[in-house]
Every structure is written in structure tokens, then in C-alpha cells.
Design an enzyme around this catalytic site. Structure first.
Site, PDB file in Angstrom:
ATOM      1  N   CYS A   9      -9.258   1.710  18.390  1.00  0.00           N
ATOM      2  CA  CYS A   9      -8.231   0.898  17.753  1.00  0.00           C
ATOM      3  C   CYS A   9      -8.048   1.474  16.359  1.00  0.00           C
ATOM      4  CB  CYS A   9      -8.711  -0.540  17.622  1.00  0.00           C
ATOM      5  SG  CYS A   9      -9.278  -1.234  19.169  1.00  0.00           S
ATOM      6  N   ARG A  40      -3.399   5.006  17.566  1.00  0.00           N
ATOM      7  CA  ARG A  40      -4.769   4.749  18.026  1.00  0.00           C
ATOM      8  C   ARG A  40      -4.839   3.603  19.035  1.00  0.00           C
ATOM      9  NH1 ARG A  40      -8.520   7.181  15.047  1.00  0.00           N
ATOM     10  NH2 ARG A  40     -10.077   5.746  15.847  1.00  0.00           N
ATOM     11  N   TRP A  73      -6.447  -1.203  21.056  1.00  0.00           N
ATOM     12  CA  TRP A  73      -6.415  -0.603  22.386  1.00  0.00           C
ATOM     13  C   TRP A  73      -7.536  -1.293  23.141  1.00  0.00           C
ATOM     14  CZ3 TRP A  73      -9.596   2.602  25.496  1.00  0.00           C
ATOM     15  CH2 TRP A  73      -8.923   3.217  26.570  1.00  0.00           C
ATOM     16  N   ASN A  79     -13.266  -1.635  15.737  1.00  0.00           N
ATOM     17  CA  ASN A  79     -12.912  -0.536  16.629  1.00  0.00           C
ATOM     18  C   ASN A  79     -14.201  -0.032  17.252  1.00  0.00           C
ATOM     19  OD1 ASN A  79     -11.970   1.814  17.858  1.00  0.00           O
ATOM     20  ND2 ASN A  79     -12.134   3.000  15.971  1.00  0.00           N
ATOM     21  N   GLY A  80     -14.310  -0.136  18.575  1.00  0.00           N
ATOM     22  CA  GLY A  80     -15.531   0.346  19.229  1.00  0.00           C
ATOM     23  C   GLY A  80     -15.946  -0.625  20.320  1.00  0.00           C
ATOM     24  N   GLU A 123      -2.644  22.176  32.118  1.00  0.00           N
ATOM     25  CA  GLU A 123      -2.098  21.519  30.931  1.00  0.00           C
ATOM     26  C   GLU A 123      -0.651  21.066  31.160  1.00  0.00           C
ATOM     27  OE1 GLU A 123      -3.317  20.247  28.458  1.00  0.00           O
ATOM     28  OE2 GLU A 123      -1.714  20.087  26.978  1.00  0.00           O
ATOM     29  N   LYS A 183       0.548  17.220  30.778  1.00  0.00           N
ATOM     30  CA  LYS A 183       1.614  16.792  29.867  1.00  0.00           C
ATOM     31  C   LYS A 183       2.659  15.996  30.626  1.00  0.00           C
ATOM     32  CE  LYS A 183       0.227  17.087  26.664  1.00  0.00           C
ATOM     33  NZ  LYS A 183      -1.017  17.685  26.367  1.00  0.00           N
ATOM     34  N   GLU A 233       1.338  12.475  31.736  1.00  0.00           N
ATOM     35  CA  GLU A 233       0.981  11.484  30.725  1.00  0.00           C
ATOM     36  C   GLU A 233       2.189  10.918  29.996  1.00  0.00           C
ATOM     37  OE1 GLU A 233      -1.536  12.750  27.423  1.00  0.00           O
ATOM     38  OE2 GLU A 233      -0.707  14.754  27.568  1.00  0.00           O
ATOM     39  N   HIS A 255      -5.543  26.042  50.544  1.00  0.00           N
ATOM     40  CA  HIS A 255      -6.725  25.349  51.076  1.00  0.00           C
ATOM     41  C   HIS A 255      -6.523  23.839  51.121  1.00  0.00           C
ATOM     42  CE1 HIS A 255      -8.914  29.075  51.188  1.00  0.00           C
ATOM     43  NE2 HIS A 255      -8.467  29.337  49.977  1.00  0.00           N
ATOM     44  N   LYS A 271      -4.732   7.852  21.215  1.00  0.00           N
ATOM     45  CA  LYS A 271      -4.875   9.201  20.689  1.00  0.00           C
ATOM     46  C   LYS A 271      -6.318   9.684  20.697  1.00  0.00           C
ATOM     47  CE  LYS A 271      -3.510  12.958  18.747  1.00  0.00           C
ATOM     48  NZ  LYS A 271      -2.991  13.918  19.741  1.00  0.00           N
TER      49      LYS A 271
END
Ligand code: F6R
Length: 607
Positions: free
Chosen positions: A2, A27, A75, A101-102, A483, A487, A490, A506, A602
Site C-alpha cells: 500500500c 502502490r 492494496w 503497509n505490509g 515479456e 505486458k 497485464e 510439444h 507496482k
């Protein structure tokens, strides 16, 4: 994961806290809230959803009286993202308000004890447990400072917290353990926040709080303490040189687009002072006196992991060092075979990713040497690594990482050259070619970006209606395929799979049909003929193909995307912005919230 901010000064606190939270919204943005003391009473304003929802609640109220307070953008980790779980949280007496935050790992245990003592809870959060534990500590010890220390001794997990109380108007307390927290010293005002941009318009003088430190601040003074012993700690101040402008959009529609277009500058900044063309060598003073590793393990997550995969093959090839690349969340729990001969390189933009940090700590316990490759100065990775090489990309605000990867590739390229030279495994002509090539790279990327964006727009219009995309690459293009797929999924929420092209047959080839197109990396390299055959297999199943390719290559696909060719591994630096821009334009065309994609944050400071 957060964003938190605390302020004690002479300005109206609430508008300042909201402004700071706006710069921390990357965040987390499930809910937001502020707490402040007004006329001797504790006031809380909280709202579910993005910051705008909180602002709507504030509009029409006179909130100009308070000159200190705390703010939070959330978050969710414990409890669904609704208003009752939004921070700040009050203790039962209504005398303390806390933001956090945590994750408090043993919160259930502590909650049961508090429940048995008659405490009640109105949220499902671990934070409400912590604020009541501090309240209990206040009863035991008689001061907020001692109460916080008392409570921290009883919790396990990660936290960056800030607290206000009408019992000490004008004072903000803050503390950290395993979650980021910086202090900012202004003139007649002081700040704490998860990240510097939150208060950068007001001060550039910062102190990085360490794990287990607690700060008490008011408008005119501040003191850091050891949270366990409450001994005062002297903290040096650091002057921040980058400006708020670099943390703003600078005229671009989204931070992501701005950051993609910053990549030429990012490469140039990364190289500055590190490439000596005349001497034909790389200078990395951060690594002076350190022998090249005998074995290297790169540990990272997400985009940083993809950068690590790309760098590994260069380090193996130029420096002849065996390299393995590990996803940090897997690495940290394995029965690892590491010892003093191993070097572990943690790659992290934020320097706060919980799994990467845990991987570093495991490696260190086992006797390995730990290096960091990191963007955020003063972050936990940078402080815990024995040596750190900074990527110097500047603040990355968009949740989807772009320029950070470009900077990581640049530093990994330099590392491969540096170790190759140190070991004598790199032929002089390759080193010279590599150095002149990378030196000219920023101009090439700069010149190409507008054309790349145009092509990305055209293709996005054509492909935005598909539900899935396959990304294929081989060799050094394989990490780029991963990547590209990351991208796309997301930010546009289109399902995408990144695969090694040779592995397709395969299994995944079963998915191919006209509505499941493929984005191929078909660049000029020794594996091109193999990639071409793999693409023919796709075409034989009526799969449509967009192919990033070089002029003059014999390839017939639905949508070729021809980019200029540069020297060998440097082609990745031109392919990468195409992948980023394609994802960006797809998401923008579909009207998605590009900078703040759903469910993401983030900096992933939880497991
Ligand atoms: C994707 C993205 C994430 C991060 C990952 C690691 O766009 O941003 O996958 O790369 O969370 O973060 P850092 O590099 O900060 O450790």
C-alpha cells in the site's frame, strides 16, 4: 503493498496528504483514507475505490484546520476491499489511528488474545489488530512511543506504519520492518512516506529508515529511535536530485507511454560514466575489487526475471560463467545448493519485492555472496546486497514495467562485458563492437520510437478483438516473447502465452486456429531458419502471424513488423519497445486503465 504518507507541519494537512497519495496510487488503489486531529478529536475519512472516491467524500467539508495527519492508499491483503477495511484504523478507545503497509503474520493469534480481553473489531484487517495492540501497550507503558515498541515486539511480519493521536496533537509516529518508509525533512514541516515522490514537491532532504526503526516527528523536530530499545539513532540526510517532473506524466496520456518513450534516455543514463570507448572497457566501480563469480544465480520476479533470463545467456557466452535464473518465489523455498563459491544477483526495479528479498536472505544464510541490480536508491535490495549496481532509470510509475526492463538489460549487458574482460574470455574485437554498438543505441531507439508507435496502433486496431495471443521466440528472443505476453495480459487482459518457438509443437500448437494469433520474434540471428519453420507450422494450422522481423529476411506472414537491425544482442533493445507499445496500444484501444491495471500493484511487498 500500500502507499502511506504522514505529515506534520504548517500547511493544511488533508489536501497535502491527498496530493501525496495521488503520487503513491501506483502502490495500490482498492481504497483510500486519511486521519487527522481537529479540535482535540480524531477524524477519519475513508472510501472504497480509487482516491477520487475519497476526494468526493471530502468535497464540501472544511478540512483546512488540521496541519498534521496520515493518509493511506490500499492494496488489499487481509479483508475485501471495502470501506470498513480501508485504512486508517482506530483502536477501541478511538484515541489512536493507524495506517499500515505490509502483513502481520501472527495477527490471528494476537486478535484472539485481544478478543479474550474484551476488544472488538469492525474490520477483517491485521491493521486493526495492530492498532489495538498498541492501545494495549499504551495501558502497559503509558506513552505512545513505548506502546509502539511494546506492540512491535509482539508481532511478526512486515510493516510500515504511521500513527496519530489527539493525545499528542501535531505529532506523527512512523516505523518500519520489511516494508519501505522514507522520512523527509522540510522547513517547519516533516514527512514520512512509502516513497519519495509523495513529498518531493516540498523537500529533497530524506533519510532512509531501516528495519526496526521508529520515528517521532512534529512540525519542527524529528527523532529516529531503535524500535526495540528506544535508543535514539542518528540518521544522515540524503539530497535527492531528481525532480517531481520526472514523476509526472510530462504530456503523455499515460505514465506507461511516457516511460516507453524515455528508454533512449534510460540507456544513455545507464551507460553514462560506465563505458570507456577509448580504452575499450566497461567501468563498474561498484564492483571494484570483486572477482567475477565462479557460478552465478540470478533471482527475480516478473519482468525483472525476464531481464535476468536475457542477461544470463550473454554472461555465459561472454564471461563463460555458468548462470541459472530463478523465479524468486520458487528459489526461496527450495533446498538450495549454494555455498561461498556462489554469487546471487537479485534483480529488482523497486528493490522491495518480498520474494526477491527472501531469496537474497536465504542465499546469504547459505554463505553465497549477494549482489543487487536495482533501480530505487536506498531500497531494501540495495541496502541488503553486499554490492549494488543501480539501473539509474528514474522513478517508474506505471504498474507495467517498461523502462526498468530496458535499464536492466543495459546493466546486464555491461556486467557480461565487465566479467568477460576480467576473465579474458571476451575477444577484443567483440568487446569493441559491443561497446560502440551500445554507445550508439539511444539515438537508434529514439529515431525509431514514433514509427514503432504508428505500427503498434495499426496492429492494435486489427487485433484488439482477439481473446488470446501466442508469443514465440527462440534463443535471446525467448525472454522477450515471455515479456511481450506478460505486458499484453497485464494491461489489456487478453490472454497471452509466451513460449519458446521450438517447444510449441510439444503441446501449445493444439491451441492454434484463426482466432488465436501469434506474435513472433523472427529477427536475424543464427536461429532464424528454425523460427521460420516453427512459424510455418503455425501457418499450416491457419494461425495468423504478426512477426517482428528485420529487413531482407525471407519470411511471409500476415503482418510483418520490420524494424531496423543493429548489432547482435542489441536487437533486443529495439524489439522490446515494440512489444511494449503493442500491448499499450491494445489496452488503450480497448479503453483499459493502462497505468493501474486491475488486481496489480507496482511493488509486490507481500509473498
Ligand atoms: C510487470 C511487472 C512485474 C515486476 C515484478 C518484479 O510489468 O512490473 O512483473 O517486474 O513484480 O518487481 P521488481 O522488479 O520491483 O522486483
Amino acid at each position: 503493498m500500500c502507499g502511506i504518507i504522514g505529515y506534520a507541519g504548517h500547511r493544511p494537512a488533508v489536501p497535502l496528504l491527498i496530493e501525496g497519495l495521488r503520487r503513491l496510487e501506483y502502490r495500490g488503489y482498492d481504497s483510500a483514507g486519511v486521519a487527522y486531529v481537529e479540535a482535540g478529536a480524531l477524524r477519519l475519512l475513508r472510501a472504497e475505490g480509487k482516491l477520487g472516491e475519497l476526494e468526493k467524500k471530502i468535497n464540501g467539508r472544511d478540512v483546512t484546520m488540521a496541519t498534521s495527519g496520515i493518509g493511506h492508499t490500499r492494496w488489499a491483503t487481509h479483508g475485501v476491499p471495502v470501506e470498513r477495511n480501508a485504512h486508517p484504523h482506530k483502536d477501541n478507545s478511538g484515541r489512536l489511528a493507524l495506517i499500515h503497509n505490509g502483513i502481520i503474520e501472527n495477527y490471528q493469534e494476537r486478535k484472539n488474545e485481544l478478543l479474550a480481553q474484551g476488544y472488538t473489531f469492525s474490520s477483517e484487517t491485521d491493521t486493526e489488530v495492530l492498532v489495538n495492540l498498541i492501545a494495549e501497550g499504551l495501558k502497559e507503558t503509558g506513552s505512545i512511543l513505548r506502546a509502539m515498541s511494546w506492540a512491535f515486539a509482539r508481532v511478526e511480519g512486515a510493516y510500515a506504519v504511521a500513527l496519530v493521536s489527539p493525545d499528542e496533537p501535531g505529532v506523527v509516529y512512523a516505523a518500519r520492518k520489511s516494508s519501505p518508509l522514507v522520512f523527509g525533512q522540510g522547513l517547519g514541516e516533516n514527512f514520512v512516506a512509502s516513497d519519495i515522490p509523495a513529498f518531493l514537491p516540498y523537500t529533497r532532504e530524506v533519510a532512509f529508515l531501516e528495519d526496526g526503526e521508529l520515528v517521532r516527528m512534529d512540525a519542527n523536530s524529528w527523532q529516529v529511535f531503535d524500535a526495540a530499545t528506544l535508543e535514539p539513532v542518528d540518521k544522515p540526510l540524503h539530497h535527492i536530485t531528481w525532480d517531481v517532473q520526472s514523476a509526472q506524466k510530462g504530456g503523455y496520456k499515460h505514465f506507461m507511454l511516457k516511460e516507453i518513450f524515455e528508454q533512449p534516455r534510460v540507456v544513455a543514463d545507464c551507460l553514462a560514466g560506465r563505458v570507456d570507448l577509448r580504452a575499450g572497457r566497461v567501468r563498474l566501480p561498484e564492483l571494484d575489487g570483486l572477482e567475477p563469480p565462479r557460478r552465478l544465480t540470478i533471482v527475480a520476479c516478473g519482468t525483472s526475471y525476464h531481464a535476468g533470463l536475457w542477461g544470463a545467456s550473454l554472461i555465459e557466452s561472454w564471461a563463460r560463467i555458468p548462470v541459472r535464473v530463478e523465479i524468486a518465489s520458487e528459489f526461496r523455498y527450495r533446498d538450495l545448493l549454494l555455498d561461498g563459491d556462489d554469487v546471487v544477483l537479485a534483480v529488482s526495479q523497486s528493490g522491495e519485492t518480498a520474494d526477491t528479498l527472501a531469496g537474497m536472505r536465504r542465499a546469504r544464510e547459505l554463505g553465497a555472496r549477494v549482489l543487487g541490480l536495482c533501480n530505487v536508491v536506498g531500497s531494501t535490495v540495495s541496502r541488503e546486497a553486499e554490492r549494488v549496481v543501480y539501473t539509474q532509470a528514474g522513478p517508474e510509475i506505471s504498474v507495467a514495467s517498461t523502462k526498468a526492463m530496458c535499464s536492466q538489460l543495459t546493466v546486464l549487458y555491461l556486467l557480461a562485458l565487465h566479467w568477460g574482460a576480467a576473465k579474458g574470455t571476451l575477444p577484443a574485437e567483440v568487446a569493441a563492437r559491443a561497446l560502440t554498438g551500445v554507445h550508439g543505441l539511444p539515438q537508434v531507439i529514439e529515431a525509431e520510437l514514433p514509427r514503432m508507435r504508428e505500427r503498434a496502433c495499426e496492429l492494435a486496431r486489427k487485433y484488439a478483438s482477439v481473446r488470446s495471443f501466442m508469443y514465440l521466440g527462440r534463443g535471446q528472443s525467448f525472454p522477450l516473447a515471455l515479456e511481450g505476453a506478460l505486458k499484453l495480459k497485464e494491461i489489456s487482459y487478453i490472454h497471452a502465452e509466451g513460449y519458446a518457438s521450438g517447444e510449441m509443437k510439444h503441446g501449445p500448437i493444439a491451441l492454434i486456429e484463426p482466432d488465436f494469433p501469434t506474435f513472433a520474434l523472427a529477427l536475424r540471428d543464427p536461429l532464424f531458419p528454425k523460427v521460420k519453420s516453427n512459424l510455418e507450422e503455425v501457418q499450416a494450422r491457419d494461425g495468423r502471424i504478426v512477426a517482428l522481423t528485420h529487413p531482407g529476411l525471407d519470411l511471409t506472414v500476415d503482418d510483418p513488423w520490420i524494424i531496423p537491425e543493429v548489432w547482435g544482442p542489441l536487437n533486443a533493445f529495439l524489439a522490446l519497445p515494440c512489444l511494449q507499445l503493442f500491448a499499450y496500444e491494445m489496452a488503450d484501444y480497448l479503453g483499459k486503465d493502462v497505468d493501474q491495471p486491475r488486481n496489480l500493484a507496482k511493488s509486490v511487498t507481500v509473498e
